[in-house]
Scaffold this motif. Structure first.
Motif: not given
Length: 63
Positions: A1-5, A19-23, A40-47, A61-63
């Motif tokens: 998953m691609h992440i952007d803030i 919600a997602a302290p690991g990310v 840029a990317y993560s697979d954390d289920p809480m994203l 969150v995309s992708g």
């Protein structure tokens, strides 16, 4: 998953870090940041939950 803030939208509510302290964490000014290794990317289920929890929709969150 691609992440952007979107730093122009973030108000520093901290919901992403709760919600997602690991990310996510907060910088010295309280704004949301991605932890090292998640720039840029993560697979954390809480994203998706972190994105929904943001009160101003600053997280994408995309992708």
């Amino acid at each position: 998953m691609h992440i952007d803030i979107d730093k122009d939208v973030c108000i520093g509510a901290g919901q992403c870090a709760l919600a997602a302290p690991g990310v996510f964490s907060q910088d010295d000014d309280g704004y949301g940041i991605l932890l090292p290794g998640h720039q840029a990317y993560s697979d954390d289920p809480m994203l998706d939950e972190a994105a929904r929890a943001c009160p101003v929709g600053a997280i994408t969150v995309s992708g």
